[in-house]
Design a protein around this motif. Structure first.
Motif, mmCIF file in Angstrom:
data_model
loop_
_atom_site.group_PDB
_atom_site.id
_atom_site.type_symbol
_atom_site.label_atom_id
_atom_site.label_comp_id
_atom_site.label_asym_id
_atom_site.label_seq_id
_atom_site.Cartn_x
_atom_site.Cartn_y
_atom_site.Cartn_z
ATOM 1 N N GLU A 224 5.538 12.221 6.488
ATOM 2 C CA GLU A 224 5.563 10.765 7.584
ATOM 3 C C GLU A 224 4.869 9.308 6.900
ATOM 4 O O GLU A 224 4.945 8.049 7.343
ATOM 5 C CB GLU A 224 4.313 11.518 9.344
ATOM 6 N N ASP A 225 3.838 9.525 6.222
ATOM 7 C CA ASP A 225 3.790 8.644 4.947
ATOM 8 C C ASP A 225 4.656 7.709 4.481
ATOM 9 O O ASP A 225 4.688 6.851 3.514
ATOM 10 C CB ASP A 225 3.047 8.870 3.726
ATOM 11 N N HIS A 226 5.679 8.479 4.940
ATOM 12 C CA HIS A 226 6.667 7.739 3.645
ATOM 13 C C HIS A 226 7.896 6.910 5.635
ATOM 14 O O HIS A 226 8.560 5.793 5.186
ATOM 15 C CB HIS A 226 7.479 8.336 2.863
ATOM 16 N N LEU A 227 8.140 7.885 5.778
ATOM 17 C CA LEU A 227 9.211 7.178 7.486
ATOM 18 C C LEU A 227 8.602 6.447 8.194
ATOM 19 O O LEU A 227 8.888 5.287 8.903
ATOM 20 C CB LEU A 227 9.431 8.687 8.428
ATOM 21 N N MET B 123 2.281 3.702 -7.442
ATOM 22 C CA MET B 123 1.770 3.490 -6.584
ATOM 23 C C MET B 123 1.088 4.902 -6.153
ATOM 24 O O MET B 123 1.234 5.392 -6.731
ATOM 25 C CB MET B 123 3.561 3.321 -5.948
ATOM 26 N N HIS B 124 1.485 5.177 -4.346
ATOM 27 C CA HIS B 124 1.434 6.726 -4.367
ATOM 28 C C HIS B 124 -0.579 7.254 -4.909
ATOM 29 O O HIS B 124 -0.160 8.672 -5.138
ATOM 30 C CB HIS B 124 2.111 7.655 -4.196
ATOM 31 N N TYR B 125 -0.949 6.303 -4.699
ATOM 32 C CA TYR B 125 -2.591 7.128 -5.253
ATOM 33 C C TYR B 125 -3.358 6.160 -4.587
ATOM 34 O O TYR B 125 -2.986 4.525 -3.562
ATOM 35 C CB TYR B 125 -2.684 6.733 -7.079
ATOM 36 N N GLY C 233 10.679 7.579 -5.359
ATOM 37 C CA GLY C 233 10.295 8.019 -3.459
ATOM 38 C C GLY C 233 8.524 8.203 -4.038
ATOM 39 O O GLY C 233 8.078 8.853 -4.790
ATOM 40 N N ASP C 234 8.612 10.296 -3.745
ATOM 41 C CA ASP C 234 7.169 11.473 -3.878
ATOM 42 C C ASP C 234 8.525 11.655 -4.872
ATOM 43 O O ASP C 234 9.760 12.900 -4.454
ATOM 44 C CB ASP C 234 6.766 11.570 -2.572
ATOM 45 N N THR C 235 8.076 12.052 -6.144
ATOM 46 C CA THR C 235 8.719 13.448 -7.094
ATOM 47 C C THR C 235 8.090 13.283 -7.948
ATOM 48 O O THR C 235 7.116 13.390 -8.044
ATOM 49 C CB THR C 235 9.909 12.404 -7.542
ATOM 50 N N GLY D 63 0.936 -1.250 -0.102
ATOM 51 C CA GLY D 63 0.273 0.115 -0.266
ATOM 52 C C GLY D 63 1.061 1.198 0.003
ATOM 53 O O GLY D 63 2.324 1.201 0.460
ATOM 54 N N HIS D 64 0.366 2.065 -0.571
ATOM 55 C CA HIS D 64 0.807 3.514 -0.670
ATOM 56 C C HIS D 64 2.235 3.556 -1.458
ATOM 57 O O HIS D 64 2.135 2.635 -2.408
ATOM 58 C CB HIS D 64 1.261 4.576 0.745
ATOM 59 N N SER D 65 3.395 3.981 -0.993
ATOM 60 C CA SER D 65 4.814 3.650 -1.236
ATOM 61 C C SER D 65 5.240 2.396 -0.443
ATOM 62 O O SER D 65 6.724 2.720 -1.466
ATOM 63 C CB SER D 65 5.104 5.055 -1.328
ATOM 64 N N THR E 52 13.175 6.843 1.684
ATOM 65 C CA THR E 52 12.931 8.357 0.821
ATOM 66 C C THR E 52 12.752 8.959 1.224
ATOM 67 O O THR E 52 14.059 9.969 0.683
ATOM 68 C CB THR E 52 12.305 7.641 -0.723
ATOM 69 N N HIS E 53 12.721 9.847 2.163
ATOM 70 C CA HIS E 53 12.409 11.068 3.119
ATOM 71 C C HIS E 53 11.288 10.694 4.381
ATOM 72 O O HIS E 53 11.263 9.214 4.923
ATOM 73 C CB HIS E 53 12.056 12.194 2.004
ATOM 74 N N GLY E 54 11.344 11.460 4.687
ATOM 75 C CA GLY E 54 10.666 11.756 6.093
ATOM 76 C C GLY E 54 9.436 12.358 6.468
ATOM 77 O O GLY E 54 8.920 12.048 7.316
HETATM 78 MN MN MN Z 1 3.796 10.767 -0.100
#
Ligand code: MN
Ligand code: NI
Length: 232
Positions: A53-56, A197-199, A146-148, A7-9, A49-51
């Motif tokens: 909250e939906d990734h950390l 992902m991320h949708y 990641g997110d980009t 789910g998500h990323s 990928t980054h900090g």
């Molecule tokens: Mn995100």
């Protein structure tokens, strides 16, 4: 390599005895596949990928309980240590560099066009650059964006590492939407298998997998449900 979308990323990558989880967003992720409840505490490596909250996500508690080693950009890595993750369980790196981990896994940290911060109380603390990862594992090369937003140097990632599997955000608003992600596939990459992902996680993420799939002419888009995976 077995790739499972959580789910998500969040993805888990498994090869022989080695497992890698990217962006372990479990608590608060409405699409985390609790039915299969993968035991992330057995994970060897967590890539962040980054900090945001939906990734950390749950990286800190998972690493503290299970002893996974976390790979993150310098500033985020030092935040993790300040939060009590043992230094021997943190690998700091930065954009453009690669590191070979135990189990024959090589990770390259690549650019992402995004912001990066960590919520501390009510405010955002600087988290270093946002990143993507190219992971070489068991003869397979995978790119997690990641997110980009889309950026022309995605071509450089293609030229340098030739990933065949791409995990791309398509949710729009905070990242590429279907149009931009399809441009990346059609013009900048030569991916064989593309996993969106991320949708669909939150109402703000309006990009749809069907729209994306219809726009992609280069590579095969495989639309998974959380908990499903592909063997490559
Ligand atoms: Mn995100
Ligand atoms: Ni983000």
């Amino acid at each position: 390599m077995k790739i499972t979308w959580l789910g998500h990323s969040c993805f888990s990558l498994e090869m022989n005895e080695t497992s890698v989880v990217i962006d372990p967003f479990i608590s608060g992720n409405p699409r985390f596949p609790t039915a299969i409840t993968p035991d992330l505490h057995q994970t060897d490596f967590i890539l962040l990928t980054h900090g945001h909250e939906d990734h950390l996500g749950d990286a800190i508690s998972v690493a503290k309980k299970g002893g996974a080693t976390i790979v993150a950009v310098y500033e985020l890595a030092h935040h993790l240590m300040a939060q009590g993750v043992k230094a021997q369980h943190v690998i700091d790196m930065n954009i453009g560099g690669g590191v070979t981990l135990a189990g024959g896994v090589t990770v390259h940290m690549v650019q992402a066009m995004h912001s990066n911060s960590i919520m501390v109380g009510d405010s955002c603390t600087y988290g270093g650059c946002a990143a993507g990862f190219v992971v070489e594992m068991g003869g397979v090369t995978l790119y997690h964006a990641g997110d980009t937003g889309v950026f022309s140097d995605m071509k450089l990632i293609q030229d340098l590492y030739q990933p065949t599997i791409g995990l791309l955000p398509i949710g729009d608003r905070y990242t590429m939407g279907p149009k931009e992600a399809a441009y990346a596939c059609n013009e900048l990459f030569d991916l064989k298998t593309i996993l969106p992902m991320h949708y669909g996680t939150f109402p703000q993420l309006t990009g749809q997998a069907d729209t994306f799939k219809n726009l992609v002419r280069r590579g095969e888009v495989v639309v998974l449900n959380p908990g499903q995976g592909v063997e490559v």
